[in-house]
Design a protein around this motif. Structure first.
Motif, mmCIF file in Angstrom:
data_model
loop_
_atom_site.group_PDB
_atom_site.id
_atom_site.type_symbol
_atom_site.label_atom_id
_atom_site.label_comp_id
_atom_site.label_asym_id
_atom_site.label_seq_id
_atom_site.Cartn_x
_atom_site.Cartn_y
_atom_site.Cartn_z
ATOM 1 N N LEU A 1 3.602 3.685 0.140
ATOM 2 C CA LEU A 1 4.609 2.472 0.607
ATOM 3 C C LEU A 1 5.301 2.968 2.022
ATOM 4 C CD1 LEU A 1 6.421 1.639 -2.631
ATOM 5 C CD2 LEU A 1 5.000 0.066 -1.259
ATOM 6 N N ARG A 2 5.278 4.118 2.239
ATOM 7 C CA ARG A 2 5.800 4.644 3.707
ATOM 8 C C ARG A 2 4.617 4.435 4.819
ATOM 9 N NH1 ARG A 2 7.640 9.252 1.903
ATOM 10 N NH2 ARG A 2 5.870 10.273 2.144
ATOM 11 N N GLU B 1 5.247 6.584 -3.218
ATOM 12 C CA GLU B 1 6.206 6.437 -2.136
ATOM 13 C C GLU B 1 5.539 6.602 -1.012
ATOM 14 O OE1 GLU B 1 10.445 8.322 -2.886
ATOM 15 O OE2 GLU B 1 9.102 9.653 -3.793
ATOM 16 N N LYS C 1 6.973 0.154 4.221
ATOM 17 C CA LYS C 1 8.006 -0.289 3.166
ATOM 18 C C LYS C 1 8.399 0.800 2.485
ATOM 19 C CE LYS C 1 5.601 -4.668 2.880
ATOM 20 N NZ LYS C 1 6.028 -5.944 2.351
ATOM 21 N N VAL D 1 12.352 -0.755 -3.669
ATOM 22 C CA VAL D 1 11.969 -1.121 -2.251
ATOM 23 C C VAL D 1 12.647 -2.672 -1.810
ATOM 24 C CG1 VAL D 1 9.574 -2.312 -1.023
ATOM 25 C CG2 VAL D 1 9.621 -0.039 -2.574
ATOM 26 N N VAL E 1 10.622 3.614 0.272
ATOM 27 C CA VAL E 1 11.268 3.502 -0.813
ATOM 28 C C VAL E 1 12.682 3.919 -0.441
ATOM 29 C CG1 VAL E 1 11.766 4.385 -3.186
ATOM 30 C CG2 VAL E 1 9.283 3.952 -2.290
#
Length: 68
Positions: free
Chosen positions: A49-50, A46, A54, A65, A56
């Motif tokens: 991706l942050r 998470e 992008k 996502v 979650v």
């Protein structure tokens, strides 16, 4: 499962259903693997991706996502 693999799977359309502790992706033999949202590798994915821009999303008990 490590953080990088989870990131790849989430970007490929995988999602985590919280109520049943199931992480779904077609590449898994049963179609899912047992995982919780507090799994340390999932939490790290998470964060990664942050940082990639992008995040979650969590809707109706499902982490995923959104494809853009």
């Amino acid at each position: 499962m490590n953080c990088q693999k989870i990131v790849e799977l989430l970007l490929d359309g995988a999602y985590l259903e919280v109520a049943n502790y199931r992480f779904y992706h077609p590449s898994f033999r049963k179609g899912w693997r047992k995982m919780s949202s507090s799994n340390i590798s999932f939490c790290a994915a998470e964060r990664v991706l942050r940082e990639m821009g992008k995040p979650v999303n969590y809707e109706n008990g499902i982490y995923s996502v959104k494809k853009s």
